[in-house]
Design an enzyme around this catalytic site. Structure first.
Site, PDB file in Angstrom:
ATOM      1  N   TYR A 142      40.680 -18.782  75.984  1.00 15.08           N
ATOM      2  CA  TYR A 142      40.101 -20.097  75.677  1.00 15.08           C
ATOM      3  C   TYR A 142      38.637 -19.948  75.261  1.00 15.08           C
ATOM      4  O   TYR A 142      38.232 -20.407  74.187  1.00 15.08           O
ATOM      5  CB  TYR A 142      40.229 -20.977  76.909  1.00 15.08           C
ATOM      6  CG  TYR A 142      39.735 -22.399  76.744  1.00 15.08           C
ATOM      7  CD1 TYR A 142      40.482 -23.350  76.046  1.00 15.08           C
ATOM      8  CD2 TYR A 142      38.527 -22.812  77.307  1.00 15.08           C
ATOM      9  CE1 TYR A 142      40.039 -24.661  75.912  1.00 15.08           C
ATOM     10  CE2 TYR A 142      38.071 -24.118  77.181  1.00 15.08           C
ATOM     11  CZ  TYR A 142      38.839 -25.038  76.482  1.00 15.08           C
ATOM     12  OH  TYR A 142      38.397 -26.337  76.351  1.00 15.08           O
ATOM     13  N   GLU A 146      36.756 -17.281  74.337  1.00 13.52           N
ATOM     14  CA  GLU A 146      36.480 -16.512  73.116  1.00 13.52           C
ATOM     15  C   GLU A 146      37.117 -17.175  71.898  1.00 13.52           C
ATOM     16  O   GLU A 146      36.576 -17.103  70.791  1.00 13.52           O
ATOM     17  CB  GLU A 146      36.964 -15.066  73.258  1.00 13.52           C
ATOM     18  CG  GLU A 146      36.259 -14.278  74.368  1.00 13.52           C
ATOM     19  CD  GLU A 146      34.799 -13.934  74.065  1.00 13.52           C
ATOM     20  OE1 GLU A 146      34.181 -14.532  73.155  1.00 13.52           O
ATOM     21  OE2 GLU A 146      34.261 -13.054  74.763  1.00 13.52           O
ATOM     22  N   GLY A 147      38.276 -17.822  72.107  1.00 15.41           N
ATOM     23  CA  GLY A 147      38.904 -18.562  71.002  1.00 15.41           C
ATOM     24  C   GLY A 147      37.967 -19.653  70.508  1.00 15.41           C
ATOM     25  O   GLY A 147      37.757 -19.827  69.302  1.00 15.41           O
ATOM     26  N   VAL A 150      39.701 -33.206  88.710  1.00 10.21           N
ATOM     27  CA  VAL A 150      39.714 -34.650  88.987  1.00 10.21           C
ATOM     28  C   VAL A 150      41.155 -35.156  89.097  1.00 10.21           C
ATOM     29  O   VAL A 150      41.524 -35.844  90.059  1.00 10.21           O
ATOM     30  CB  VAL A 150      38.912 -35.429  87.913  1.00 10.21           C
ATOM     31  CG1 VAL A 150      39.101 -36.920  88.075  1.00 10.21           C
ATOM     32  CG2 VAL A 150      37.427 -35.070  88.002  1.00 10.21           C
ATOM     33  N   ASN A 154      43.880 -33.387  89.690  1.00  4.60           N
ATOM     34  CA  ASN A 154      44.531 -32.763  90.845  1.00  4.60           C
ATOM     35  C   ASN A 154      44.159 -33.472  92.140  1.00  4.60           C
ATOM     36  O   ASN A 154      45.015 -33.832  92.944  1.00  4.60           O
ATOM     37  CB  ASN A 154      44.073 -31.304  90.950  1.00  4.60           C
ATOM     38  CG  ASN A 154      45.242 -30.346  90.943  1.00  4.60           C
ATOM     39  OD1 ASN A 154      46.328 -30.692  90.502  1.00  4.60           O
ATOM     40  ND2 ASN A 154      45.022 -29.147  91.444  1.00  4.60           N
ATOM     41  N   THR A 162      29.665 -25.763  91.067  1.00  6.87           N
ATOM     42  CA  THR A 162      29.308 -27.110  90.593  1.00  6.87           C
ATOM     43  C   THR A 162      29.880 -27.386  89.207  1.00  6.87           C
ATOM     44  O   THR A 162      30.148 -26.468  88.427  1.00  6.87           O
ATOM     45  CB  THR A 162      27.776 -27.292  90.508  1.00  6.87           C
ATOM     46  OG1 THR A 162      27.269 -26.449  89.473  1.00  6.87           O
ATOM     47  CG2 THR A 162      27.098 -26.980  91.823  1.00  6.87           C
ATOM     48  N   ASP A 201      35.837 -18.020  87.681  1.00  8.02           N
ATOM     49  CA  ASP A 201      35.540 -19.458  87.794  1.00  8.02           C
ATOM     50  C   ASP A 201      34.010 -19.623  87.753  1.00  8.02           C
ATOM     51  O   ASP A 201      33.301 -19.092  88.610  1.00  8.02           O
ATOM     52  CB  ASP A 201      36.088 -19.952  89.140  1.00  8.02           C
ATOM     53  CG  ASP A 201      36.266 -21.448  89.185  1.00  8.02           C
ATOM     54  OD1 ASP A 201      37.409 -21.904  89.139  1.00  8.02           O
ATOM     55  OD2 ASP A 201      35.249 -22.156  89.257  1.00  8.02           O
TER      56      ASP A 201
HETATM   57  P1  NAD Z   1      44.653 -32.103  76.168  1.00  3.88           P
HETATM   58  O1  NAD Z   1      45.415 -30.888  76.585  1.00  3.88           O
HETATM   59  O2  NAD Z   1      44.985 -33.391  76.821  1.00  3.88           O
HETATM   60  O3  NAD Z   1      44.746 -32.314  74.596  1.00  3.88           O
HETATM   61  C1  NAD Z   1      44.936 -31.284  73.675  1.00  3.88           C
HETATM   62  C2  NAD Z   1      45.946 -31.753  72.636  1.00  3.88           C
HETATM   63  O4  NAD Z   1      46.129 -30.728  71.650  1.00  3.88           O
HETATM   64  C3  NAD Z   1      47.318 -32.041  73.240  1.00  3.88           C
HETATM   65  O5  NAD Z   1      47.795 -33.278  72.768  1.00  3.88           O
HETATM   66  C4  NAD Z   1      48.180 -30.882  72.744  1.00  3.88           C
HETATM   67  O6  NAD Z   1      49.554 -31.205  72.649  1.00  3.88           O
HETATM   68  C5  NAD Z   1      47.522 -30.589  71.409  1.00  3.88           C
HETATM   69  N1  NAD Z   1      47.778 -29.222  70.936  1.00  3.88           N
HETATM   70  C6  NAD Z   1      47.659 -28.066  71.621  1.00  3.88           C
HETATM   71  N2  NAD Z   1      47.960 -27.027  70.832  1.00  3.88           N
HETATM   72  C7  NAD Z   1      48.256 -27.541  69.610  1.00  3.88           C
HETATM   73  C8  NAD Z   1      48.654 -26.961  68.376  1.00  3.88           C
HETATM   74  N3  NAD Z   1      48.792 -25.629  68.227  1.00  3.88           N
HETATM   75  N4  NAD Z   1      48.884 -27.781  67.320  1.00  3.88           N
HETATM   76  C9  NAD Z   1      48.765 -29.135  67.437  1.00  3.88           C
HETATM   77  N5  NAD Z   1      48.396 -29.728  68.604  1.00  3.88           N
HETATM   78  C10 NAD Z   1      48.144 -28.928  69.665  1.00  3.88           C
HETATM   79  O7  NAD Z   1      43.103 -31.753  76.377  1.00  3.88           O
HETATM   80  P2  NAD Z   1      41.800 -32.647  76.190  1.00  3.88           P
HETATM   81  O8  NAD Z   1      41.093 -32.673  77.468  1.00  3.88           O
HETATM   82  O9  NAD Z   1      42.128 -33.918  75.527  1.00  3.88           O
HETATM   83  O10 NAD Z   1      40.943 -31.724  75.209  1.00  3.88           O
HETATM   84  C11 NAD Z   1      40.845 -32.005  73.831  1.00  3.88           C
HETATM   85  C12 NAD Z   1      39.904 -30.995  73.188  1.00  3.88           C
HETATM   86  O11 NAD Z   1      38.601 -31.088  73.784  1.00  3.88           O
HETATM   87  C13 NAD Z   1      40.357 -29.559  73.327  1.00  3.88           C
HETATM   88  O12 NAD Z   1      40.081 -28.861  72.132  1.00  3.88           O
HETATM   89  C14 NAD Z   1      39.494 -29.026  74.456  1.00  3.88           C
HETATM   90  O13 NAD Z   1      39.274 -27.652  74.344  1.00  3.88           O
HETATM   91  C15 NAD Z   1      38.204 -29.823  74.254  1.00  3.88           C
HETATM   92  N6  NAD Z   1      37.457 -29.942  75.515  1.00  3.88           N
HETATM   93  C16 NAD Z   1      37.864 -30.813  76.500  1.00  3.88           C
HETATM   94  C17 NAD Z   1      37.145 -30.882  77.684  1.00  3.88           C
HETATM   95  C18 NAD Z   1      37.529 -31.838  78.785  1.00  3.88           C
HETATM   96  O14 NAD Z   1      36.879 -31.834  79.832  1.00  3.88           O
HETATM   97  N7  NAD Z   1      38.517 -32.686  78.635  1.00  3.88           N
HETATM   98  C19 NAD Z   1      36.020 -30.064  77.874  1.00  3.88           C
HETATM   99  C20 NAD Z   1      35.667 -29.182  76.863  1.00  3.88           C
HETATM  100  C21 NAD Z   1      36.379 -29.135  75.679  1.00  3.88           C
HETATM  101  N1  UDP Z   2      39.210 -26.767  91.395  1.00  2.00           N
HETATM  102  C1  UDP Z   2      39.488 -26.870  92.743  1.00  2.00           C
HETATM  103  N2  UDP Z   2      40.694 -27.359  93.118  1.00  2.00           N
HETATM  104  C2  UDP Z   2      41.642 -27.772  92.238  1.00  2.00           C
HETATM  105  C3  UDP Z   2      41.349 -27.677  90.844  1.00  2.00           C
HETATM  106  C4  UDP Z   2      40.125 -27.157  90.453  1.00  2.00           C
HETATM  107  O1  UDP Z   2      38.663 -26.526  93.602  1.00  2.00           O
HETATM  108  O2  UDP Z   2      42.722 -28.230  92.667  1.00  2.00           O
HETATM  109  C5  UDP Z   2      37.908 -26.240  90.973  1.00  2.00           C
HETATM  110  C6  UDP Z   2      37.968 -25.065  90.007  1.00  2.00           C
HETATM  111  O3  UDP Z   2      38.082 -23.845  90.714  1.00  2.00           O
HETATM  112  C7  UDP Z   2      36.659 -25.200  89.273  1.00  2.00           C
HETATM  113  C8  UDP Z   2      36.398 -26.698  89.251  1.00  2.00           C
HETATM  114  O4  UDP Z   2      37.244 -27.259  90.258  1.00  2.00           O
HETATM  115  O5  UDP Z   2      35.617 -24.582  90.018  1.00  2.00           O
HETATM  116  C9  UDP Z   2      36.711 -27.352  87.920  1.00  2.00           C
HETATM  117  O6  UDP Z   2      38.004 -26.948  87.552  1.00  2.00           O
HETATM  118  P1  UDP Z   2      38.751 -27.500  86.269  1.00  2.00           P
HETATM  119  O7  UDP Z   2      40.029 -26.744  86.161  1.00  2.00           O
HETATM  120  O8  UDP Z   2      38.822 -28.977  86.336  1.00  2.00           O
HETATM  121  O9  UDP Z   2      37.781 -27.169  85.042  1.00  2.00           O
HETATM  122  P2  UDP Z   2      36.875 -25.917  84.608  1.00  2.00           P
HETATM  123  O10 UDP Z   2      36.958 -24.834  85.632  1.00  2.00           O
HETATM  124  O11 UDP Z   2      37.449 -25.505  83.309  1.00  2.00           O
HETATM  125  O12 UDP Z   2      35.523 -26.504  84.545  1.00  2.00           O
END
Ligand code: NAD
Ligand code: UDP
Length: 309
Positions: free
Chosen positions: A144, A146-147, A187, A189, A209, A272
């Site tokens: 994720y 590096e992508g 959140v 979960n 945090t 993490d």
């Molecule tokens: P999400 O998983 O709810 O939404 C991602 C959507 O992309 C899904 O509808 C999924 O079906 C679709 N998808 C996945 N692979 C696909 C593919 N190969 N072709 C077409 N559709 C595809 O996640 P989200 O929280 O809504 O995140 C949306 C974007 O925002 C993502 O790119 C994520 O990396 C970025 N982002 C979200 C957060 C966050 O906190 N929600 C934080 C940082 C970045």
């Molecule tokens: N986390 C946790 N319990 C859970 C799910 C997540 O303690 O049931 C922690 C996780 O280890 C991380 C933080 O909550 O430290 C945020 O996790 P999340 O998967 O929401 O996002 P990211 O780690 O990508 O910020």
């Protein structure tokens, strides 16, 4: 009226973005392969004649005619993006190449949903856009992180090489209604566990945090960035700088749901990040954007959504 493509439009953020763009009088083409997104997230927009859904995987080229592209397609929760890590990298990298190629052909402005994960486990706190990050290239989060980093590289090379109008947002943890109830993010979960009276699973000691932004604020930031002057490309941090420990979030959710759930401690996943807080000086200045929704208010709306599922 603009024609706007939203990839990942049936996901959590994508569905809110489609909704806002429709409300603002645009025509929206929602593209999704439904890997983590759900039809139920967008079903209420289908009656709108200016909304269209297209099942497509961004790893394959697409041919549509639009004015703007928001590229959100990519699973975002650690359990989902780690489920098929090769596919996650392909979605970020091949997906970026395909949507950038499309934007180049049709001369569309293009937005990339990048992430705070480009900073990895940050050594600089809070994180400014100038920080290059501390990312493990071979760990379980790397597919994720590096992508998304490679996608940023592609966006800026298309900008320099082909004069493409690009907008790169580094999104920090965002929450709200339409999160997937089983996506394992903290959140969703904790709320699901609290509502079911199950133990709240805090990983590690819960001292790590995060800073949580409510979805409505985030979507406002996306649109302000897309509408900013062409010479403003980002990358720009979008997130709420108020930082909490995960243990604080657990207590807050127990309190707001009035749950009898007990907090239990589970092993901390590999790599993490220990701390995360956006520096949003650039977004404030360049976009006149700042979050407005308080954690408690946003959590109450999210709890309400999960209660009614
Ligand atoms: P999400 O998983 O709810 O939404 C991602 C959507 O992309 C899904 O509808 C999924 O079906 C679709 N998808 C996945 N692979 C696909 C593919 N190969 N072709 C077409 N559709 C595809 O996640 P989200 O929280 O809504 O995140 C949306 C974007 O925002 C993502 O790119 C994520 O990396 C970025 N982002 C979200 C957060 C966050 O906190 N929600 C934080 C940082 C970045
Ligand atoms: N986390 C946790 N319990 C859970 C799910 C997540 O303690 O049931 C922690 C996780 O280890 C991380 C933080 O909550 O430290 C945020 O996790 P999340 O998967 O929401 O996002 P990211 O780690 O990508 O910020």
């Amino acid at each position: 009226m603009k024609r706007i493509l939203v990839t990942g439009g049936a996901g959590f953020l994508g569905s809110h973005l489609c909704e806002r763009l429709l409300q603002e009088g645009n025509e929206v083409l929602c593209l999704d392969n439904f890997y983590t997104g759900r039809r139920s997230n967008v079903v209420e927009f289908i009656k709108n004649p200016y909304f269209e859904i297209m099942r497509h995987d961004v790893c394959f080229p697409l041919y549509v005619e639009v004015d703007e592209i928001y590229n959100l397609a990519c699973p975002a929760s650690p359990i989902h993006y780690q489920h098929d890590p090769v596919q996650t990298t392909k979605t970020s990298v091949h997906g970026a190449i395909n949507v950038l190629g499309l934007a180049k052909r049709i001369k569309a402005k293009i937005f990339q949903a990048s992430t705070s994960e480009v900073y990895g486990d940050p050594m600089v706190h809070p994180q400014p856009e100038s920080y290059w990050g501390n990312v493990n290239p071979v760990g379980i989060r790397s597919c994720y992180d590096e992508g998304k980093r490679c996608a940023e590289t592609l966006f800026f090379d298309y900008h320099r090489q082909h004069n493409l109008k690009v907008k790169v947002a580094r999104i920090f943890n965002t929450y709200g209604p339409r999160m997937h109830p089983d996506d394992g993010r903290v959140v969703s979960n904790f709320i699901m566990q609290a509502l079911k009276g199950k133990p709240i699973t805090v990983y590690g000691k819960g001292k790590q945090t995060r800073s949580f932004c409510y979805v409505d604020d985030m979507i406002t930031g996306f649109i302000k960035l897309m509408n900013s002057p062409d010479d403003f490309t980002g990358p720009v941090n979008l997130g709420n700088p108020v930082e909490y420990t995960i243990l604080e979030i657990a207590h807050k959710i127990v309190e707001l749901t009035k749950s009898k759930s007990k907090i239990v401690f589970k092993p901390l996943p590999h790599d993490d990040p220990t701390q995360r807080q956006p520096k949003i000086t650039l977004a404030r200045k360049a976009l006149q954007w700042k979050p407005t929704v308080k954690l408690e208010d946003g959590l109450n709306k999210t709890i309400e959504y999960f209660r009614n599922l």
